[in-house]
Each structure stands twice: as C-alpha cells, then as structure tokens.
Design a protein around this motif. Structure first.
Motif, PDB file in Angstrom:
ATOM      1  N   GLY A  57       0.778  -1.244   0.000  1.00 18.48           N
ATOM      2  CA  GLY A  57       0.000   0.000   0.000  1.00 18.48           C
ATOM      3  C   GLY A  57       0.802   1.281   0.000  1.00 18.48           C
ATOM      4  O   GLY A  57       0.234   2.374   0.026  1.00 18.48           O
ATOM      5  N   ILE A  58       2.134   1.183  -0.009  1.00 20.08           N
ATOM      6  CA  ILE A  58       2.917   2.426  -0.070  1.00 20.08           C
ATOM      7  C   ILE A  58       2.852   2.999  -1.478  1.00 20.08           C
ATOM      8  O   ILE A  58       3.055   2.296  -2.463  1.00 20.08           O
ATOM      9  N   GLU A  59       2.509   4.297  -1.557  1.00 13.78           N
ATOM     10  CA  GLU A  59       2.302   4.940  -2.858  1.00 13.78           C
ATOM     11  C   GLU A  59       3.366   5.986  -3.167  1.00 13.78           C
ATOM     12  O   GLU A  59       3.675   6.248  -4.317  1.00 13.78           O
ATOM     13  N   GLU A  60       3.892   6.563  -2.088  1.00 16.95           N
ATOM     14  CA  GLU A  60       4.802   7.690  -2.282  1.00 16.95           C
ATOM     15  C   GLU A  60       6.231   7.270  -1.961  1.00 16.95           C
ATOM     16  O   GLU A  60       6.495   6.722  -0.882  1.00 16.95           O
ATOM     17  N   VAL A  61       7.140   7.517  -2.890  1.00 14.92           N
ATOM     18  CA  VAL A  61       8.558   7.196  -2.687  1.00 14.92           C
ATOM     19  C   VAL A  61       9.362   8.466  -2.906  1.00 14.92           C
ATOM     20  O   VAL A  61       9.244   9.093  -3.963  1.00 14.92           O
ATOM     21  N   ARG A  62      10.151   8.830  -1.915  1.00 14.23           N
ATOM     22  CA  ARG A  62      11.020   9.995  -2.081  1.00 14.23           C
ATOM     23  C   ARG A  62      12.474   9.576  -1.914  1.00 14.23           C
ATOM     24  O   ARG A  62      12.823   8.939  -0.920  1.00 14.23           O
ATOM     25  N   LEU A  63      13.292   9.936  -2.885  1.00 14.58           N
ATOM     26  CA  LEU A  63      14.719   9.609  -2.822  1.00 14.58           C
ATOM     27  C   LEU A  63      15.463  10.734  -2.127  1.00 14.58           C
ATOM     28  O   LEU A  63      15.241  11.911  -2.417  1.00 14.58           O
ATOM     29  N   THR A  64      16.364  10.343  -1.224  1.00 13.99           N
ATOM     30  CA  THR A  64      17.096  11.360  -0.491  1.00 13.99           C
ATOM     31  C   THR A  64      18.465  10.817  -0.104  1.00 13.99           C
ATOM     32  O   THR A  64      18.918   9.807  -0.626  1.00 13.99           O
ATOM     33  N   GLY A  65      19.146  11.497   0.825  1.00 15.19           N
ATOM     34  CA  GLY A  65      20.477  11.055   1.239  1.00 15.19           C
ATOM     35  C   GLY A  65      20.860  11.766   2.522  1.00 15.19           C
ATOM     36  O   GLY A  65      19.978  12.244   3.244  1.00 15.19           O
ATOM     37  N   GLY A  66      22.104  11.966   2.715  1.00 20.34           N
ATOM     38  CA  GLY A  66      23.214  12.357   1.854  1.00 20.34           C
ATOM     39  C   GLY A  66      22.705  13.131   0.645  1.00 20.34           C
ATOM     40  O   GLY A  66      21.601  13.601   0.634  1.00 20.34           O
ATOM     41  N   GLU A  67      23.550  13.258  -0.349  1.00 21.71           N
ATOM     42  CA  GLU A  67      23.104  13.911  -1.577  1.00 21.71           C
ATOM     43  C   GLU A  67      22.796  12.830  -2.613  1.00 21.71           C
ATOM     44  O   GLU A  67      23.712  12.189  -3.128  1.00 21.71           O
ATOM     45  N   PRO A  68      21.521  12.614  -2.915  1.00 22.41           N
ATOM     46  CA  PRO A  68      21.164  11.485  -3.784  1.00 22.41           C
ATOM     47  C   PRO A  68      21.789  11.555  -5.174  1.00 22.41           C
ATOM     48  O   PRO A  68      22.087  10.521  -5.762  1.00 22.41           O
TER      49      PRO A  68
END
Ligand code: SAM
Length: 329
Positions: A61-72
C-alpha cells in the motif's frame, strides 16, 4: 496483501529512501566540515535490492517514494534507479530531495526516467551567506539547477526547502519569499531539528514557522490553503495571488499523529521515525536469501512498533541513533 498499519492505527503510505550517506555540501546544521565516516560501497543497498524492497512496500500500500540522502545525485547512475522505481505498480508519487548542485546535469535524465516531483534545499540567496551555511561556494550552480528543472513542465511542483535557524534565517526570509512570488516554486520553511551530527542543536536555535510567517506577513499578507491530512506542511498563498509558501513545523507544531512515513537508510535499515533509536535490518535477510514473505513479515513487524511520536519537547529527550544525513532527511 493488505495495508501497512502501525500499532497506533496509522496507515503507512510513504517511504523516504536514502541512496547514499555521502554529501558534497557540509551544511553547518547537518554535518561537520570534515564530513563523516561514510558507508563502504558494499554496505549500500544495490539498485536491485532497493527496488525489491520498494516492490514489497508498494504491494503493502505504499504509494509515495522519495529519494534522499546524503546527496542522492552523488550516487552514480541515479536515473537508472528512478526508472526502476517508476515502473513499480502502485508507486504513484516518485520524488527527489536534493541540494541541487548537480541538477543542471541531471534534471533531464531524471525526468526521462520518470521523476515527477522535486524538492531543492536552499537556505540563502546571498552568495556569501550560502557559502557560510553550506561551506561551499555553489549558489550559482544550485540556481542553474533550479532553472534547468523548471524547463520540464512534468516536474511539478518544485519545492524549495529552507531550514529555519534563529540568528541566520531571519535575514533570508524576504528574498526567499520573493523567490516564491517570482518563480513557480513553493518555498517551504522547515524547523531545525536535533539531528545535527555535531549535536549542537538547542531549542532556542529553532526559528519557528509562526515566526517566519509573521516576518513574511509584515510585507505580504498570506492566507491558508487547506492541505491533505497527511501533509507535513501548512500551505499559504500570498493574498495578492502571487505564489505559495509552506511551513513544516515538527518542533513547534508536531504532526506525528498523522505521520504516514517510514524510512530506509542507504545501508538497508528500516526506520519508523526520524527520531528512532531502533532500526530494523533488512539488508542481512535480503542478502541471505529471505523470501518476499519473510521480508514483508519483517517490515510489518517493524511498522507495528512505529513510535507514537517524537519527544523533542519532552524532558529527557534522547537523540536519534543517527544524524540526518545518515538517516536520509
Ligand atoms: N542532500 C539533499 C538535500 O540537501 O536536500 C537531501 C538530504 S538533506 C539531509 C535533506 C534535508 O534535510 C535538507 O533540506 C536539509 O536542509 C535538511 N536538514 C539537514 N539537517 C537538518 C536538521 N538538523 N534539521 C532540519 N532539517 C535538516
């Protein structure tokens, strides 16, 4: 497979994926000048491992994905991962948080790979003060990155995030508000949290959303726009119609009761709160041949233990087990 619900009844819809702990900036409120001890290459989840976890999360059911880091964008070939994630059924909202310094080069490839939303961190529009806070003379490159991103109409909204630090940000507010009026960017002010690696944060350093709003309203009156319940930000439009600003106020107005997020660190540990002291190692079972069912059970177990709330304002608050750049902000 059924939804992913925590022990307090909150449904989890969103994951922040850190793809590296390394960063090419050294923001004073985040990392020391000399950097941190970085993870080894083998410790990072591969793109295939990351996509497998996201596939399982999307099935729950997860719909939202955000890429991050550190500096992605410091992670090699990031657009390849973006295209793998964009293809996963159920992932309807794929976004990236970046310092923007490599965006002039990557905006096009990211959009082509399927990225649709972008957050760029920007704490000052003055060259001197930008260099002071990030310890890098890179404002022009960040602005060039934003200009390049703006060329792609698919990439909307573009959000510009600024951390509110007392004694620094007051001076930046007029120019940042003016940026929100001049450009198609939603400028958001985020409260400084006790996640700095050097552990210097003090409650008095937090310039609250309400204080920043008052500074903006001295010149430009604002009116609130209704936001969806899981939104971390309160959104406002300028009453004269020119642009929007937002306030993310985790310290002065915590939004834990509607939190629908979990986080995966670059080394494959699931965290159920920014302020968690406990993590759930997914990388070891992933590499030891765990089945999808075993991994999903572990994710469900972790989520059942999601913290009720952060305790920043409680006496005896204990800091998180890692700092912001190591968790994935
Ligand atoms: N490097 C990327 C960037 O600059 O957006 C992604 C990672 S960075 C850790 C994500 C966000 O966390 C940035 O907007 C940064 O300003 C913010 N941040 C870092 N340390 C913070 C702190 N102690 N409190 C609040 N925000 C923080």
């Amino acid at each position: 497979m059924g939804s992913l619900t925590d022990g307090w009844g909150r449904e989890i819809k969103s994951v922040r994926l850190s793809v590296t702990d390394k960063c090419n900036f050294r923001c004073r409120y985040c990392m020391p000048a000399e950097g941190l001890e970085w993870l080894g290459r083998d410790e990072l989840l591969s793109f295939e491992e990351t996509a497998r976890v996201v596939r399982l999360l999307a099935a729950m059911g997860i719909e939202e994905v955000r890429l991050t880091g550190g500096e992605p964008l410091a992670r090699r070939d990031l657009p390849v991962l973006v295209s793998m994630l964009a293809d996963i059924p159920g992932v309807t909202d794929l976004s990236l948080t970046t310092n923007g310094v490599l965006l002039d080069r990557f905006a096009g490839p990211l959009v082509a790979a399927g990225l649709r939303r972008l957050n760029v961190s920007l704490d000052s529009l003055s060259h001197v003060r930008f260099a002071e806070i990030t310890r890098r003379d890179a404002l022009d490159r960040v602005l060039a990155g934003l200009d390049e991103a703006e060329r792609y109409g698919e990439l909307r909204p573009i959000k510009v995030n600024c951390v509110g630090i007392r004694g620094f940000t007051e001076q930046e507010v007029p120019a940042l508000a003016e940026l929100a009026r001049r450009k198609p960017y939603v400028v958001r002010f985020i409260e400084f949290m006790p996640l700095d690696a050097e552990e210097r944060w003090a409650g008095d350093d937090v310039l609250t959303g309400a204080e920043i709003r008052a500074l903006i309203e001295e010149r430009w009156p604002l009116e609130e726009i209704p936001a969806k319940p899981s939104s971390t930000a309160r959104q406002f439009r300028f009453m004269d119609g020119a642009g929007e600003v937002g306030f993310v106020s985790p310290v002065s107005e915590p939004f834990c009761s509607s939190c629908d997020r979990i986080r995966l660190t670059a080394d494959g540990h699931l965290r159920t709160c920014l302020f968690s002291r406990r993590e759930w190692d997914l990388k070891t079972p992933l590499r030891e041949g765990a089945s999808d069912e075993e991994l999903s059970d572990l994710i469900r177990l972790a989520v059942r233990h999601k913290e009720l709330k952060h305790r920043i304002n409680d006496p005896g608050f204990v800091r998180a087990s890692r700092s912001m750049s190591q968790i994935g902000g």
